[in-house]
Design a protein around this motif. Structure first.
Motif, PDB file in Angstrom:
ATOM      1  N   GLY A 363       0.817  -1.210   0.000  1.00 40.74           N
ATOM      2  CA  GLY A 363       0.000   0.000   0.000  1.00 40.74           C
ATOM      3  C   GLY A 363       0.854   1.265   0.000  1.00 40.74           C
ATOM      4  O   GLY A 363       1.671   1.460   0.891  1.00 40.74           O
ATOM      5  N   PHE A 364       0.671   2.107  -0.986  1.00 40.74           N
ATOM      6  CA  PHE A 364       1.348   3.409  -1.026  1.00 40.74           C
ATOM      7  C   PHE A 364       0.622   4.244  -2.063  1.00 40.74           C
ATOM      8  O   PHE A 364      -0.138   3.727  -2.880  1.00 40.74           O
ATOM      9  CB  PHE A 364       2.830   3.253  -1.411  1.00 40.74           C
ATOM     10  CG  PHE A 364       3.045   2.697  -2.794  1.00 40.74           C
ATOM     11  CD1 PHE A 364       2.976   1.326  -3.030  1.00 40.74           C
ATOM     12  CD2 PHE A 364       3.279   3.536  -3.875  1.00 40.74           C
ATOM     13  CE1 PHE A 364       3.156   0.802  -4.310  1.00 40.74           C
ATOM     14  CE2 PHE A 364       3.466   3.027  -5.160  1.00 40.74           C
ATOM     15  CZ  PHE A 364       3.399   1.645  -5.374  1.00 40.74           C
ATOM     16  N   GLU A 365       0.884   5.544  -2.013  1.00 31.34           N
ATOM     17  CA  GLU A 365       0.227   6.420  -2.969  1.00 31.34           C
ATOM     18  C   GLU A 365       0.993   6.374  -4.290  1.00 31.34           C
ATOM     19  O   GLU A 365       2.184   6.729  -4.335  1.00 31.34           O
ATOM     20  CB  GLU A 365       0.205   7.853  -2.409  1.00 31.34           C
ATOM     21  CG  GLU A 365      -0.705   8.776  -3.176  1.00 31.34           C
ATOM     22  CD  GLU A 365      -0.523  10.225  -2.746  1.00 31.34           C
ATOM     23  OE1 GLU A 365      -0.706  11.114  -3.583  1.00 31.34           O
ATOM     24  OE2 GLU A 365      -0.150  10.437  -1.564  1.00 31.34           O
ATOM     25  N   ARG A 366       0.311   5.931  -5.317  1.00 31.66           N
ATOM     26  CA  ARG A 366       0.987   5.769  -6.608  1.00 31.66           C
ATOM     27  C   ARG A 366       1.586   7.096  -7.079  1.00 31.66           C
ATOM     28  O   ARG A 366       0.931   8.131  -7.042  1.00 31.66           O
ATOM     29  CB  ARG A 366      -0.016   5.237  -7.642  1.00 31.66           C
ATOM     30  CG  ARG A 366       0.622   4.649  -8.882  1.00 31.66           C
ATOM     31  CD  ARG A 366       1.505   3.473  -8.522  1.00 31.66           C
ATOM     32  NE  ARG A 366       2.324   3.079  -9.645  1.00 31.66           N
ATOM     33  CZ  ARG A 366       2.027   2.080 -10.467  1.00 31.66           C
ATOM     34  NH1 ARG A 366       0.976   1.337 -10.261  1.00 31.66           N
ATOM     35  NH2 ARG A 366       2.813   1.787 -11.476  1.00 31.66           N
ATOM     36  N   GLY A 367       2.845   7.034  -7.493  1.00 31.64           N
ATOM     37  CA  GLY A 367       3.523   8.250  -7.944  1.00 31.64           C
ATOM     38  C   GLY A 367       4.345   8.923  -6.852  1.00 31.64           C
ATOM     39  O   GLY A 367       5.101   9.850  -7.121  1.00 31.64           O
ATOM     40  N   ALA A 368       4.204   8.426  -5.617  1.00 37.99           N
ATOM     41  CA  ALA A 368       4.861   9.099  -4.485  1.00 37.99           C
ATOM     42  C   ALA A 368       6.395   9.060  -4.584  1.00 37.99           C
ATOM     43  O   ALA A 368       7.069  10.054  -4.288  1.00 37.99           O
ATOM     44  CB  ALA A 368       4.406   8.462  -3.171  1.00 37.99           C
ATOM     45  N   ALA A 369       6.929   7.926  -5.014  1.00 40.30           N
ATOM     46  CA  ALA A 369       8.394   7.792  -5.070  1.00 40.30           C
ATOM     47  C   ALA A 369       8.965   8.702  -6.151  1.00 40.30           C
ATOM     48  O   ALA A 369       9.955   9.410  -5.937  1.00 40.30           O
ATOM     49  CB  ALA A 369       8.783   6.331  -5.334  1.00 40.30           C
ATOM     50  N   VAL A 370       8.327   8.677  -7.297  1.00 39.92           N
ATOM     51  CA  VAL A 370       8.808   9.510  -8.403  1.00 39.92           C
ATOM     52  C   VAL A 370       8.696  10.988  -8.022  1.00 39.92           C
ATOM     53  O   VAL A 370       9.620  11.774  -8.251  1.00 39.92           O
ATOM     54  CB  VAL A 370       8.025   9.204  -9.702  1.00 39.92           C
ATOM     55  CG1 VAL A 370       8.426  10.167 -10.817  1.00 39.92           C
ATOM     56  CG2 VAL A 370       8.278   7.759 -10.138  1.00 39.92           C
ATOM     57  N   ALA A 371       7.586  11.357  -7.399  1.00 39.87           N
ATOM     58  CA  ALA A 371       7.395  12.760  -7.013  1.00 39.87           C
ATOM     59  C   ALA A 371       8.454  13.198  -6.007  1.00 39.87           C
ATOM     60  O   ALA A 371       9.010  14.298  -6.113  1.00 39.87           O
ATOM     61  CB  ALA A 371       5.988  12.950  -6.427  1.00 39.87           C
ATOM     62  N   ALA A 372       8.753  12.335  -5.049  1.00 41.70           N
ATOM     63  CA  ALA A 372       9.761  12.683  -4.038  1.00 41.70           C
ATOM     64  C   ALA A 372      11.130  12.868  -4.688  1.00 41.70           C
ATOM     65  O   ALA A 372      11.879  13.788  -4.336  1.00 41.70           O
ATOM     66  CB  ALA A 372       9.813  11.595  -2.958  1.00 41.70           C
ATOM     67  N   ALA A 373      11.436  12.010  -5.652  1.00 37.69           N
ATOM     68  CA  ALA A 373      12.733  12.106  -6.335  1.00 37.69           C
ATOM     69  C   ALA A 373      12.774  13.342  -7.236  1.00 37.69           C
ATOM     70  O   ALA A 373      13.799  14.016  -7.350  1.00 37.69           O
ATOM     71  CB  ALA A 373      12.992  10.842  -7.149  1.00 37.69           C
ATOM     72  N   GLU A 374      11.645  13.647  -7.851  1.00 35.10           N
ATOM     73  CA  GLU A 374      11.594  14.840  -8.711  1.00 35.10           C
ATOM     74  C   GLU A 374      11.798  16.106  -7.880  1.00 35.10           C
ATOM     75  O   GLU A 374      12.428  17.063  -8.339  1.00 35.10           O
ATOM     76  CB  GLU A 374      10.254  14.910  -9.448  1.00 35.10           C
ATOM     77  CG  GLU A 374      10.226  13.989 -10.654  1.00 35.10           C
ATOM     78  CD  GLU A 374       8.878  13.960 -11.363  1.00 35.10           C
ATOM     79  OE1 GLU A 374       7.847  14.101 -10.681  1.00 35.10           O
ATOM     80  OE2 GLU A 374       8.873  13.787 -12.587  1.00 35.10           O
TER      81      GLU A 374
END
Ligand SMILES: *Cc1c(COP(=O)(O)O)cnc(C)c1O
Length: 383
Positions: A363-374
């Motif tokens: 469970g996680f918010e989709r796109g969260a990892a990419v957004a954090a890295a961006e």
């Protein structure tokens, strides 16, 4: 179609310029063509190693050059201190033990680093320690030793400082001469973005004093032979000419980008991966203070099979990451981000991780990892 992305901590991806250099037709190793190549490669590599010391090239894997440091510097019965922060530190200690040294292991738990003060205290305790053997970047955990501080500590003592820099040279700042690192060993297939096959050793005058006095028998890796041949722009035995052509070009590319920028790029990739991994609620093996800019180790949530996760990354996206090591061997993974990789590649691997973790039911918010890295990438300009 999939574009293979090899994001394991070695061997790493190779730039097209390096492959092209390696297509040069074969020439003899006692020819002018070789002498020119040898001198050029050694000159460039010394800049990458930030040293004016002797620098030798061997046909060998990384472990071979670790062994070369032991057999040249140490005799049976010599006392050595070895930092053991993970699998590679343990390997260096095992090699010294195999060659009859009296080995004292400075152990920490996986993910941690040995404090320079610990080494200082132990050296102050006496006992004629001949060498302090360290791992600069512990590839099994993604933790970096404060080698500058260790250098200061060891410089005030008679011992020589040896470091395994296999996964740091070309990615993480290592000021061989400024920090007083007497023997630096590395290999071609990690941050030097060249195929496997070459080992390198940079050797200081302080180390030479021990090497020359050392009565232990040795042959293939005898630094004295390499030093003698180097005066004629040669190696004592047939060099791996094709791979030297490759590393000569790779060193050119590194120097063209400039060492400060190379280190900055790696730091940025580290910060992006760590921000992304955190956004997915996975835990990181190493603390921020000593996190590696060439490799990141992380742990998956309970219930997600690490082997299956890595297989899915490869099947669905063509991305290879490595297994965890030590306590994370069953539950972890490692992303190599050294050499021929860019911040954009980090967005890609994080997006792919999101795909596989979503599929596995995490469970996680989709796109969260990419957004954090961006966000890390966006803030890069303001650093
Ligand atoms: C990869 C690695 C090695 C071993 O290299 P081989 O080429 O597999 O022998 C040694 N030390 C460190 C820190 C490494 O990352």
């Amino acid at each position: 179609m999939k574009k293979p992305q090899l994001l394991i901590p070695g061997p790493t991806m190779v730039p097209p310029e390096v492959y092209r250099a390696m297509q040069t037709p074969m020439f003899g190793h006692r020819s002018k063509d070789y002498f020119r190549l040898h001198d050029e490669a050694v000159t460039r590599l010394k800049q990458v190693f930030q040293t004016a010391n002797d620098l030798f090239i061997f046909a060998s894997s990384g472990t071979g050059v670790l062994e070369s440091a032991v057999v040249n510097v140490l005799a049976p019965g010599d006392r050595v201190l070895v930092t053991c922060m993970g699998d590679f530190g343990i390997r260096f200690a095992d090699i010294a033990a195999a060659y009859g040294c009296r080995v004292e292991r400075l152990e920490v738990k996986y993910g941690d680093v040995v404090a320079p003060a610990t080494i200082e205290e132990r050296l102050a305790g006496g006992g004629d320690i001949k060498a302090v053997i360290t791992t600069h970047n512990e590839t099994s955990t993604g933790a970096v030793l404060d080698l500058a501080a260790v250098g200061k500590v060891v410089q005030n003592h008679g011992a020589v400082l040896v470091t395994d820099a296999v996964s740091s040279v070309g990615a993480i700042d290592l000021q061989t001469d400024n920090w007083g690192v007497d023997v630096v060993v590395t290999s071609s297939q990690k941050a030097l973005m060249t195929p496997p096959g070459l080992g390198f050793a940079a050797v200081s005058p302080k180390a030479w004093a021990l090497i020359e006095a050392n009565q232990r028998p040795r042959y293939y890796f005898d630094y004295r032979k390499y030093r003698k041949s180097a005066t004629k722009s040669q190696t004592p035995f047939t060099p791996a000419i094709t791979t030297i052509l490759g590393v000569n070009e790779a060193a050119r590319l590194i120097l063209e980008e400039g060492l400060p920028q190379v280190f900055r790029r790696h730091t940025l990739m580290r910060d992006m991966v760590r921000a992304g991994v955190r956004a997915l609620d996975l835990s990181l093996a190493a603390a921020n203070e000593w996190a590696s800019s060439s490799v990141t180790a992380a742990q998956l949530p309970a219930g997600i099979d690490a082997g299956a996760f890595r297989s899915r990354l490869r099947e669905r996206y063509g991305i290879s990451v490595a297994s965890g090591r030590g306590p994370l061997v069953e539950s972890g993974f490692r992303v190599g981000h050294m050499g021929y990789v860019t911040p954009l590649d980090m967005l890609q691997v994080l997006a792919a991780m999101e795909g596989c973790l979503g599929e596995a039911g995490h469970g996680f918010e989709r796109g969260a990892a990419v957004a954090a890295a961006e966000e890390v990438l966006d803030n890069e300009g303001s650093r």
